[in-house]
Design a protein around this motif. Structure first.
Motif, PDB file in Angstrom:
ATOM      1  N   VAL A 111      36.471  29.186  29.370  1.00 18.14           N
ATOM      2  CA  VAL A 111      37.069  30.208  30.255  1.00 18.14           C
ATOM      3  C   VAL A 111      35.685  30.584  31.241  1.00 18.14           C
ATOM      4  O   VAL A 111      35.005  30.928  30.950  1.00 18.14           O
ATOM      5  CB  VAL A 111      37.744  31.420  29.372  1.00 18.14           C
ATOM      6  CG1 VAL A 111      38.049  32.507  30.346  1.00 18.14           C
ATOM      7  CG2 VAL A 111      38.691  30.923  28.571  1.00 18.14           C
ATOM      8  N   VAL A 112      36.117  30.457  32.562  1.00 18.38           N
ATOM      9  CA  VAL A 112      35.386  30.892  33.680  1.00 18.38           C
ATOM     10  C   VAL A 112      35.723  32.118  34.091  1.00 18.38           C
ATOM     11  O   VAL A 112      36.793  32.466  34.549  1.00 18.38           O
ATOM     12  CB  VAL A 112      35.086  29.912  34.482  1.00 18.38           C
ATOM     13  CG1 VAL A 112      34.102  30.207  35.711  1.00 18.38           C
ATOM     14  CG2 VAL A 112      34.880  28.600  33.947  1.00 18.38           C
ATOM     15  N   VAL A 113      34.875  33.091  34.171  1.00 19.46           N
ATOM     16  CA  VAL A 113      35.072  34.649  34.750  1.00 19.46           C
ATOM     17  C   VAL A 113      34.243  34.687  35.674  1.00 19.46           C
ATOM     18  O   VAL A 113      32.828  34.539  35.465  1.00 19.46           O
ATOM     19  CB  VAL A 113      35.041  35.639  33.662  1.00 19.46           C
ATOM     20  CG1 VAL A 113      35.528  36.959  34.218  1.00 19.46           C
ATOM     21  CG2 VAL A 113      35.929  35.231  32.374  1.00 19.46           C
ATOM     22  N   ALA A 114      34.716  35.344  36.974  1.00 16.20           N
ATOM     23  CA  ALA A 114      33.572  35.485  38.078  1.00 16.20           C
ATOM     24  C   ALA A 114      33.853  36.835  38.607  1.00 16.20           C
ATOM     25  O   ALA A 114      35.087  37.346  38.962  1.00 16.20           O
ATOM     26  CB  ALA A 114      33.654  34.404  39.155  1.00 16.20           C
ATOM     27  N   ALA A 115      32.873  37.632  39.340  1.00 15.51           N
ATOM     28  CA  ALA A 115      32.975  38.958  39.782  1.00 15.51           C
ATOM     29  C   ALA A 115      33.502  38.602  41.270  1.00 15.51           C
ATOM     30  O   ALA A 115      33.406  37.610  41.928  1.00 15.51           O
ATOM     31  CB  ALA A 115      31.607  39.495  39.934  1.00 15.51           C
ATOM     32  N   ALA A 116      34.098  39.573  41.592  1.00 14.69           N
ATOM     33  CA  ALA A 116      34.971  39.311  42.845  1.00 14.69           C
ATOM     34  C   ALA A 116      34.286  39.980  44.124  1.00 14.69           C
ATOM     35  O   ALA A 116      34.708  39.725  45.190  1.00 14.69           O
ATOM     36  CB  ALA A 116      36.235  40.410  42.927  1.00 14.69           C
ATOM     37  N   GLY A 117      33.235  40.721  44.073  1.00 13.55           N
ATOM     38  CA  GLY A 117      32.327  40.948  45.218  1.00 13.55           C
ATOM     39  C   GLY A 117      32.682  42.440  45.745  1.00 13.55           C
ATOM     40  O   GLY A 117      33.646  43.125  45.301  1.00 13.55           O
ATOM     41  N   ASN A 118      31.886  43.107  46.234  1.00 12.48           N
ATOM     42  CA  ASN A 118      31.612  44.476  46.393  1.00 12.48           C
ATOM     43  C   ASN A 118      31.477  45.051  48.050  1.00 12.48           C
ATOM     44  O   ASN A 118      31.159  45.953  48.440  1.00 12.48           O
ATOM     45  CB  ASN A 118      30.461  45.130  45.853  1.00 12.48           C
ATOM     46  CG  ASN A 118      30.414  44.691  44.345  1.00 12.48           C
ATOM     47  OD1 ASN A 118      31.251  44.814  43.586  1.00 12.48           O
ATOM     48  ND2 ASN A 118      29.449  43.931  44.027  1.00 12.48           N
ATOM     49  N   LEU A 119      32.216  44.348  49.004  1.00 16.51           N
ATOM     50  CA  LEU A 119      32.170  44.556  50.335  1.00 16.51           C
ATOM     51  C   LEU A 119      33.675  45.083  50.851  1.00 16.51           C
ATOM     52  O   LEU A 119      33.692  45.227  52.021  1.00 16.51           O
ATOM     53  CB  LEU A 119      31.924  43.611  51.156  1.00 16.51           C
ATOM     54  CG  LEU A 119      30.543  42.886  51.033  1.00 16.51           C
ATOM     55  CD1 LEU A 119      30.018  41.705  51.830  1.00 16.51           C
ATOM     56  CD2 LEU A 119      29.387  44.258  51.353  1.00 16.51           C
ATOM     57  N   ALA A 120      34.382  45.575  49.983  1.00 14.62           N
ATOM     58  CA  ALA A 120      35.827  46.091  50.360  1.00 14.62           C
ATOM     59  C   ALA A 120      36.323  45.241  51.382  1.00 14.62           C
ATOM     60  O   ALA A 120      36.955  45.815  52.551  1.00 14.62           O
ATOM     61  CB  ALA A 120      35.651  47.687  50.872  1.00 14.62           C
ATOM     62  N   THR A 121      36.573  43.886  50.930  1.00 13.13           N
ATOM     63  CA  THR A 121      37.191  43.253  51.891  1.00 13.13           C
ATOM     64  C   THR A 121      38.059  42.225  51.194  1.00 13.13           C
ATOM     65  O   THR A 121      38.019  41.931  49.953  1.00 13.13           O
ATOM     66  CB  THR A 121      35.917  42.234  52.652  1.00 13.13           C
ATOM     67  OG1 THR A 121      36.459  41.358  53.612  1.00 13.13           O
ATOM     68  CG2 THR A 121      35.082  41.465  51.644  1.00 13.13           C
TER      69      THR A 121
END
Length: 541
Positions: free
Chosen positions: A353-363
């Protein structure tokens, strides 16, 4: 448990904000030989749409190792570039980073220009050649935690770095009992072994609560944290998180130092019986090259394949957590052909199972690899035997009250939201960087303690081992990864040969995620009334 999985179609009613504009200091770009692709000035073929902004190494292309240098040189000749000497050791990898050089007259070597020439001369070759992107850790920037401000970790208007967000947070006093790391007896673990969560990040360092000893050698990071030297040897040098300070003449703690140790602590708080595979693929400045990550993932694929073929499930990896990413310049189809997408797809086809962070630029711009969650799986015309694996899980952040974090990226490619703000977790305990208390006066104290009265020291972790980090989707991803591992404990392992073990691993992974999604989100005891759309709350309004 607080994980919000939106209902199908729910995100289509949410606003989308696009237009990511990279803001990275020139010093950082120079460090990696990188540049920003500007859609307004980027050269392109007549029928080609304007690219999206991205950050890439200007003299490097990623190519399959079997591609002939002569074919590449022929496609590069119109722009007076050629391929430099290739590393013979790279032939053992599916993907190779090749260096570009000027071939005759003086030209500005640029991988984007080179890629357009390849597309113009040989469309088939262009299908398998790509830029070497820079990936950034998905922890917040210094301006409103990523809204809209500088890209993660680089504070504006401060060349000395004195306001970097490494100092927006601090050590905390936390009395946490040593975790019970025995496999659960009630209910019994049907898996029959420790689930393994791989954290590919800045590495790990001494921490008593994690059981990582001081000065741990590469092969021994303690009883519950593993370093795979075969994987580590093709990434960065050694598993230890270094350097503490990017500039030793100033000694200020690098903003992303301790990031990997922090993520490891999140996993262990949720599923203490898990074994961690820590691989250092990112520097303490919060940056890595796509080529480095791809090579490490190739070796992880080989490890998992070997575990399934031999039945040595101690080498199995169940979940991979990634807290970094980049914004791709092309379409979703271009993303899916990238070397990074290929390796992550291979892992998922093996039951990881691959889990990845969505990022933090409110975009809503697609932050990769998290945005790979929407790729068609398997790609068209690519047969994959066995059950289809669960898509990559992309995770944005929730605040402690369950609201969505202001900084978190959001779009139809985000799978779920999980805690990622005001998080407390483990941090290296052998660190006391150059910041000093603002006020300090002499005062008698206990033996072995500082003989002072002072304001809190913002970077002395020697007696703490825990840190408060204000937030980032970086911390949401391992939260979900750990919850998946917790569910996997309840799934029995079966299969007598490679095909059976592979199918079983995929089915177990799918069942674990399905079970997790079916669990209710923990509500507030007294839910607040919903805020009407377009109403801003604050300043007495």
């Amino acid at each position: 448990m607080t994980i919000y999985w939106p209902r199908p179609g729910a995100m289509s009613r949410e606003p989308e904000v696009q237009g990511f504009a990279p803001q990275v200091p020139q010093e950082v770009l120079d460090r990696y030989g990188a540049k920003v692709l500007d859609p307004a000035t980027a050269v392109r073929l007549p029928d080609q749409p304007a690219p999206r902004p991205t950050i890439y190494r200007s003299s490097v292309l990623l190519v399959p190792s079997g591609v002939r240098t002569d074919d590449l040189d022929a496609a590069l000749a119109p722009v007076d570039m050629r391929i430099g000497d290739r590393d013979p050791d790279a032939r053992g990898f599916a993907t190779e980073a090749v260096t570009l050089q000027a071939s005759g007259r003086a030209v500005s070597v640029d991988a984007w220009v080179a890629l357009q020439s390849i597309r113009n001369v040989d469309e088939g070759l262009a299908e398998v050649v790509s830029l070497d992107h820079l990936l950034f850790a998905s922890a917040p920037s210094t301006v409103l935690e990523g809204v809209p401000g500088a890209i993660q970790g680089f504070g504006p208007n401060d060349p000395a770095g004195l306001t970097w967000n490494g100092y927006s947070d601090s050590p905390v006093e936390l009395t946490m009992p040593q975790a019970n790391r025995a496999l659960p007896a009630q209910p019994p673990s049907l898996l029959g072994r420790r689930p393994v969560v791989a954290v590919f990040d800045t590495g790990i360092r001494f921490n008593n609560w994690l059981g990582v000893p001081a000065g741990a050698p590469q092969a021994n990071l303690g009883p519950f944290v593993e370093s795979d030297q075969t994987i580590q040897s093709v990434a960065l040098a050694g598993p230890q998180d270094v350097p503490v300070a990017a500039n030793p003449l100033i000694g200020i703690q690098s903003w992303c130092f301790g990031h990997g140790t922090f993520l490891a602590g999140i996993v262990q708080q949720i599923v203490p019986c898990a074994r961690l595979l820590s691989v250092r693929v990112m520097n303490s400045d919060g940056i890595t090259e796509e080529a480095v990550l791809v090579k490490a993932l190739e070796r992880l694929v080989i490890r998992v394949e070997d575990a399934l073929k031999t039945g040595n499930m101690a080498k199995m990896v169940d979940v991979l957590s990634l807290s970094m990413g980049y914004y791709h310049e092309g379409t979703q189809a271009d993303e899916a052909k990238s070397a990074l997408a290929v390796q992550l797809r291979a892992l998922r086809s093996l039951g990881v199972v691959v889990v990845a962070a969505a990022g933090n630029l409110a975009t809503s711009d697609r932050f990769c690899p998290a945005a790979f969650s929407t790729h068609q799986d398997p790609p068209p015309n690519v047969p994959v035997p066995g059950p289809p694996p669960y898509p990559l899980i992309s995770v944005s952040a929730l605040n402690p009250n369950g609201s969505k974090a202001l900084f978190g990226n959001q779009g139809n490619w985000v799978s779920c939201w999980a805690p990622g703000t005001q998080v407390v977790s483990t941090f290296p305990q052998d660190v006391n960087a150059s910041r000093s208390p603002i006020v300090q006066v002499a005062s008698a104290n206990g033996t072995g303690l500082p003989q002072t009265r002072e304001s809190a020291d913002s970077d002395d972790y020697r007696r703490s081992g825990f840190r408060l980090w204000r937030g980032g989707t970086s911390f949401s991803a391992p939260h979900v990864a750990a919850q998946v591992a917790l569910e996997l404990l309840k799934k029995a392992e079966a299969g007598q040969d490679f095909a059976a073990r592979k199918a079983d691993a995929v089915n177990r992974a799918n069942a674990a995620v399905d079970t997790l999604k079916a669990q209710p989100t923990m509500p507030l005891p007294n839910p607040m009334p919903a805020v009407p759309e377009h109403v801003v709350v604050g300043d007495g309004q």
